[in-house]
Enzyme design. Sequence first.
Site, PDB file in Angstrom:
ATOM      1  N   ASP A   1       2.414  14.856   1.219  1.00  0.00           N
ATOM      2  CA  ASP A   1       1.098  15.947   1.667  1.00  0.00           C
ATOM      3  C   ASP A   1       0.665  15.341   2.810  1.00  0.00           C
ATOM      4  OD1 ASP A   1       0.652  13.607   0.106  1.00  0.00           O
ATOM      5  OD2 ASP A   1      -1.593  14.490   0.276  1.00  0.00           O
TER       6      ASP A   1
ATOM      7  N   GLY B   1     -10.836  -3.227   3.771  1.00  0.00           N
ATOM      8  CA  GLY B   1     -11.446  -2.118   4.465  1.00  0.00           C
ATOM      9  C   GLY B   1     -10.873  -1.950   5.800  1.00  0.00           C
ATOM     10  N   ARG B   2      -9.843  -2.905   6.208  1.00  0.00           N
ATOM     11  CA  ARG B   2      -9.384  -2.572   7.830  1.00  0.00           C
ATOM     12  C   ARG B   2      -8.701  -1.492   7.798  1.00  0.00           C
ATOM     13  NH1 ARG B   2      -6.210  -8.306   8.108  1.00  0.00           N
ATOM     14  NH2 ARG B   2      -5.700  -7.994   5.769  1.00  0.00           N
TER      15      ARG B   2
ATOM     16  N   VAL C   1       2.410  13.906  -3.968  1.00  0.00           N
ATOM     17  CA  VAL C   1       1.873  14.831  -2.811  1.00  0.00           C
ATOM     18  C   VAL C   1       0.455  14.896  -2.988  1.00  0.00           C
ATOM     19  CG1 VAL C   1       3.806  16.289  -2.770  1.00  0.00           C
ATOM     20  CG2 VAL C   1       2.033  16.603  -4.717  1.00  0.00           C
ATOM     21  N   GLY C   2      -0.156  13.767  -3.479  1.00  0.00           N
ATOM     22  CA  GLY C   2      -1.683  13.617  -3.469  1.00  0.00           C
ATOM     23  C   GLY C   2      -1.986  12.399  -4.091  1.00  0.00           C
TER      24      GLY C   2
ATOM     25  N   ALA D   1      -3.692  -8.144  -3.579  1.00  0.00           N
ATOM     26  CA  ALA D   1      -3.314  -6.740  -4.026  1.00  0.00           C
ATOM     27  C   ALA D   1      -4.341  -5.792  -4.198  1.00  0.00           C
ATOM     28  CB  ALA D   1      -2.746  -6.717  -5.128  1.00  0.00           C
ATOM     29  N   GLY D   2      -4.349  -4.636  -3.773  1.00  0.00           N
ATOM     30  CA  GLY D   2      -5.229  -3.545  -3.938  1.00  0.00           C
ATOM     31  C   GLY D   2      -4.931  -2.346  -4.476  1.00  0.00           C
ATOM     32  N   HIS D   3      -4.722  -1.932  -5.828  1.00  0.00           N
ATOM     33  CA  HIS D   3      -4.033  -1.088  -6.341  1.00  0.00           C
ATOM     34  C   HIS D   3      -4.960   0.303  -6.661  1.00  0.00           C
ATOM     35  CE1 HIS D   3      -0.146  -3.759  -7.090  1.00  0.00           C
ATOM     36  NE2 HIS D   3      -0.544  -3.655  -5.810  1.00  0.00           N
TER      37      HIS D   3
ATOM     38  N   GLN E   1       2.197  -6.023  -3.231  1.00  0.00           N
ATOM     39  CA  GLN E   1       2.647  -6.120  -1.769  1.00  0.00           C
ATOM     40  C   GLN E   1       3.867  -5.392  -1.612  1.00  0.00           C
ATOM     41  OE1 GLN E   1       1.581  -9.604  -3.334  1.00  0.00           O
ATOM     42  NE2 GLN E   1      -0.306  -8.588  -2.688  1.00  0.00           N
TER      43      GLN E   1
ATOM     44  N   THR F   1      -5.462 -11.796   3.731  1.00  0.00           N
ATOM     45  CA  THR F   1      -6.644 -11.070   3.053  1.00  0.00           C
ATOM     46  C   THR F   1      -7.776 -12.067   2.597  1.00  0.00           C
ATOM     47  OG1 THR F   1      -5.460 -11.673   0.723  1.00  0.00           O
ATOM     48  CG2 THR F   1      -5.240  -9.306   1.760  1.00  0.00           C
TER      49      THR F   1
ATOM     50  N   LYS G   1       1.855   2.045  -4.934  1.00  0.00           N
ATOM     51  CA  LYS G   1       2.481   1.467  -6.351  1.00  0.00           C
ATOM     52  C   LYS G   1       1.391   1.739  -7.575  1.00  0.00           C
ATOM     53  CE  LYS G   1       2.511  -2.554  -4.228  1.00  0.00           C
ATOM     54  NZ  LYS G   1       2.111  -2.323  -2.840  1.00  0.00           N
TER      55      LYS G   1
ATOM     56  N   ASP H   1       0.832  -1.240   0.120  1.00  0.00           N
ATOM     57  CA  ASP H   1       0.250  -0.047   0.189  1.00  0.00           C
ATOM     58  C   ASP H   1       0.786   1.317   0.119  1.00  0.00           C
ATOM     59  OD1 ASP H   1      -2.076  -1.608   0.241  1.00  0.00           O
ATOM     60  OD2 ASP H   1      -2.215  -1.820   2.367  1.00  0.00           O
TER      61      ASP H   1
HETATM   62  P1  GDP Z   1      -0.803   0.131  -3.484  1.00  0.00           P
HETATM   63  O1  GDP Z   1      -1.382  -1.110  -3.052  1.00  0.00           O
HETATM   64  O2  GDP Z   1       0.678   0.316  -3.351  1.00  0.00           O
HETATM   65  O3  GDP Z   1      -1.114   0.372  -4.948  1.00  0.00           O
HETATM   66  O4  GDP Z   1      -1.507   1.376  -2.697  1.00  0.00           O
HETATM   67  P2  GDP Z   1      -2.999   1.506  -2.314  1.00  0.00           P
HETATM   68  O5  GDP Z   1      -3.596   1.852  -3.469  1.00  0.00           O
HETATM   69  O6  GDP Z   1      -3.638   0.287  -1.695  1.00  0.00           O
HETATM   70  O7  GDP Z   1      -2.858   2.709  -1.080  1.00  0.00           O
HETATM   71  C1  GDP Z   1      -2.423   3.896  -1.656  1.00  0.00           C
HETATM   72  C2  GDP Z   1      -3.484   4.897  -1.027  1.00  0.00           C
HETATM   73  O8  GDP Z   1      -2.880   6.098  -1.220  1.00  0.00           O
HETATM   74  C3  GDP Z   1      -4.315   5.019  -2.269  1.00  0.00           C
HETATM   75  O9  GDP Z   1      -5.704   5.638  -2.063  1.00  0.00           O
HETATM   76  C4  GDP Z   1      -3.871   5.910  -3.177  1.00  0.00           C
HETATM   77  O10 GDP Z   1      -4.807   6.835  -3.893  1.00  0.00           O
HETATM   78  C5  GDP Z   1      -3.129   7.086  -2.091  1.00  0.00           C
HETATM   79  N1  GDP Z   1      -1.890   7.614  -2.476  1.00  0.00           N
HETATM   80  C6  GDP Z   1      -0.911   7.316  -3.019  1.00  0.00           C
HETATM   81  N2  GDP Z   1      -0.033   8.398  -3.075  1.00  0.00           N
HETATM   82  C7  GDP Z   1      -0.503   9.396  -2.655  1.00  0.00           C
HETATM   83  C8  GDP Z   1       0.060  10.592  -2.127  1.00  0.00           C
HETATM   84  O11 GDP Z   1       1.187  10.901  -2.430  1.00  0.00           O
HETATM   85  N3  GDP Z   1      -0.727  11.369  -1.446  1.00  0.00           N
HETATM   86  C9  GDP Z   1      -1.866  11.006  -0.853  1.00  0.00           C
HETATM   87  N4  GDP Z   1      -2.391  11.699  -0.059  1.00  0.00           N
HETATM   88  N5  GDP Z   1      -2.445   9.773  -1.116  1.00  0.00           N
HETATM   89  C10 GDP Z   1      -1.818   9.128  -2.003  1.00  0.00           C
HETATM   90  P1  IMO Z   2      -0.900  -4.303  -2.134  1.00  0.00           P
HETATM   91  O1  IMO Z   2      -0.375  -4.947  -3.531  1.00  0.00           O
HETATM   92  C1  IMO Z   2      -0.869  -4.472   2.234  1.00  0.00           C
HETATM   93  C2  IMO Z   2      -0.745  -8.615   3.740  1.00  0.00           C
HETATM   94  C3  IMO Z   2      -2.047  -9.141   4.649  1.00  0.00           C
HETATM   95  C4  IMO Z   2      -1.451  -9.972   5.430  1.00  0.00           C
HETATM   96  C5  IMO Z   2      -0.220 -10.613   4.713  1.00  0.00           C
HETATM   97  C6  IMO Z   2      -0.425 -11.978   4.052  1.00  0.00           C
HETATM   98  O2  IMO Z   2      -1.980  -3.630  -2.454  1.00  0.00           O
HETATM   99  O3  IMO Z   2       0.442  -3.476  -1.645  1.00  0.00           O
HETATM  100  P2  IMO Z   2      -2.066 -12.740   2.176  1.00  0.00           P
HETATM  101  O4  IMO Z   2      -3.569 -12.663   1.758  1.00  0.00           O
HETATM  102  O5  IMO Z   2      -1.231 -12.290   0.926  1.00  0.00           O
HETATM  103  O6  IMO Z   2      -1.548 -14.248   2.343  1.00  0.00           O
HETATM  104  O7  IMO Z   2      -1.822 -12.103   3.506  1.00  0.00           O
HETATM  105  O8  IMO Z   2       0.017  -9.732   3.515  1.00  0.00           O
HETATM  106  N1  IMO Z   2      -1.060  -8.081   2.591  1.00  0.00           N
HETATM  107  C7  IMO Z   2      -0.776  -6.929   2.189  1.00  0.00           C
HETATM  108  N2  IMO Z   2      -0.900  -5.739   2.777  1.00  0.00           N
HETATM  109  N3  IMO Z   2      -0.988  -4.556   0.913  1.00  0.00           N
HETATM  110  C8  IMO Z   2      -1.190  -5.701   0.028  1.00  0.00           C
HETATM  111  O9  IMO Z   2      -0.937  -5.778  -1.452  1.00  0.00           O
HETATM  112  C9  IMO Z   2      -1.197  -6.830   0.921  1.00  0.00           C
HETATM  113  N4  IMO Z   2      -1.495  -8.321  -0.071  1.00  0.00           N
HETATM  114  C10 IMO Z   2      -1.114  -8.867   1.378  1.00  0.00           C
HETATM  115  O10 IMO Z   2      -2.627  -8.065   5.027  1.00  0.00           O
HETATM  116  O11 IMO Z   2      -0.762  -9.180   6.736  1.00  0.00           O
HETATM  117 MG    MG Z   3      -2.784  -1.538  -1.801  1.00  0.00          MG
END
Ligand code: GDP
Ligand code: IMO
Ligand code: MG
Length: 496
Positions: free
Chosen positions: A396, A365-366, A480-481, A47-49, A256, A156, A24, A21
């Site tokens: 930011d 959603g955790r 920065v956002g 993953a949740g991107h 991850q 997850t 990426k 998170d």
């Molecule tokens: P990922 O799993 O690495 O792709 O990241 P996630 O999407 O799970 O979580 C990143 C969260 O931070 C998302 O809600 C993005 O929109 C947000 N985000 C990413 N870069 C920035 C940043 O520079 N500033 C802010 N405020 N939010 C960001």
């Molecule tokens: P992205 O790509 C953050 C964490 C889970 C748990 C551990 C193992 O969005 O960054 P799993 O279901 O993979 O066996 O869970 O890894 N986890 C993540 N934490 N971002 C993720 O993906 C994750 N994918 C798995 O919360 O602790």
């Molecule tokens: Mg994510």
Amino acid sequence: MHRAGETGGMVVTIVGSQLGDEGKGGIVDRWSEAADIVVRYQGGDNAGHTVVSGGTATADGGTATASTETASDVSTEYKLSLVPSGVIRGKTGVLGNGCVVNPETLFAEIERLRERGLDPDVRVAKRAHVIFPYHRELDGIEERTKADSDFDIGTTGKGIGPTYEDRAGRRGIRIGDLLDPDVLRDRLEYVVPQKRALAESVFGVETGDAFDIGRLYGEYRRYGERLADRDMTIDAGAFLTTKRDAGAEILFEGAQGTLLDVDHGNYPFVTSSNPTAGGAAVGSGLGPAVVGDGAVIGVMKAYLSRVGTGPLPTELGGVKGQTPGYGGESADEVGEANGQDGDAADERLATHIREAGGEYGTVTGRPRRVGWLDLPMLRHAARASSFSGLAINHVDTLAGMDTVQVCVRYDIEGETRETVPATTERWAACEPQYEELEGWSDTDWGAVVEKGYEALPAKARAYVEFVSEEVGVPIAAIGVGPDRAQTIVLDDPFDR
Ligand code: GDP
Ligand code: IMO
Ligand code: MG
């Protein structure tokens, strides 16, 4: 002699530097503009991107969030679990052999993107392994069993671990097997009775149709037909090599993060794949020299977040059910009431960062656990993946604090450490040693992006430069956002 990189398109690898998170998805989206193919090389729908496009700075100078209430007229948000983020820009998305694929998620995600007017071109490696319903059930069963001894990971629940277990156990079923009815039936007939026996006899759980060979065969055969009809399956290594030789630029999208890597993370509180850059070679079929010849960008947050259990030395406050040994309530509930001002202040800070950064799991959603930036962790990540650049997000989010703390090294049993110890127990015992840096004010981040790096508040610049120096890796970008336009690019890896 042929040297990788002498011919063919460039390759850039995006890796999570911390615990997932890090943002990426946003960085991949930003740089996929220049790429032709975006490749996931490990993980699955755990993953949740997030990709946000079209958002603008709000009138008060804060960043427009992606939430529909505040910015529905200006921003579009995509949350992707399996489909590579590059498809948002119309690029080809590849799920490499290192991925574990839940076909139900895959088709549902493609369908949702179609409904939003996109036409995703997604290819899936025949060597990738398939997540079946029994994997998901076993994921939950094992987590519940481990929870009895406080040993649960907080997965997850997507069946990731059990699917990789079957891959290593040589009883997995691959995407290519879905295309051949006889092979699929034979494989299911071998493996499903074992899974049923495991659930019933070892864990003492009653099983249902997730363990029914007839149902599984029918459903997964249909997925096989859909994959074949849409010509979605590939030999990933051969496909990518041919395309690259013809000049295609390739972007690897890590999922991850480094501390969740099954080898380099804090085992056993990890996922079951290799998010580190070596995974890009193994998980795609392009060789390590090809991956290593390109840029490797470590994506990081300006602080830390973690979902799930396991240690986090710089954690602020805690989240019940995730922070080990934490029995506290939320910051609001703790307030000053417990009489421990330091703890209450940490809780308030954690709540502030969590809210400001929108730190709630994209998949589950955790609420995410949050902590100060940990430089030993980043040094470890930079070494494991040979980072050539850092993308520092959420600068930011930290705005508005008088001071910020950075863990520069650990103390453990009277010794000083600059990086992460190899055992989780020792990592948990590390005492972070902090350096205090001056904070920076909130500002009009839109204007900062327009003007470039020099417009970043001086103290924010001091912060990122300190991090870059300590980790020994130059800065490639600063977020920065959340919006794709809210990234300051210092060094575009495709622009060589
Ligand atoms: P990922 O799993 O690495 O792709 O990241 P996630 O999407 O799970 O979580 C990143 C969260 O931070 C998302 O809600 C993005 O929109 C947000 N985000 C990413 N870069 C920035 C940043 O520079 N500033 C802010 N405020 N939010 C960001
Ligand atoms: P992205 O790509 C953050 C964490 C889970 C748990 C551990 C193992 O969005 O960054 P799993 O279901 O993979 O066996 O869970 O890894 N986890 C993540 N934490 N971002 C993720 O993906 C994750 N994918 C798995 O919360 O602790
Ligand atoms: Mg994510």
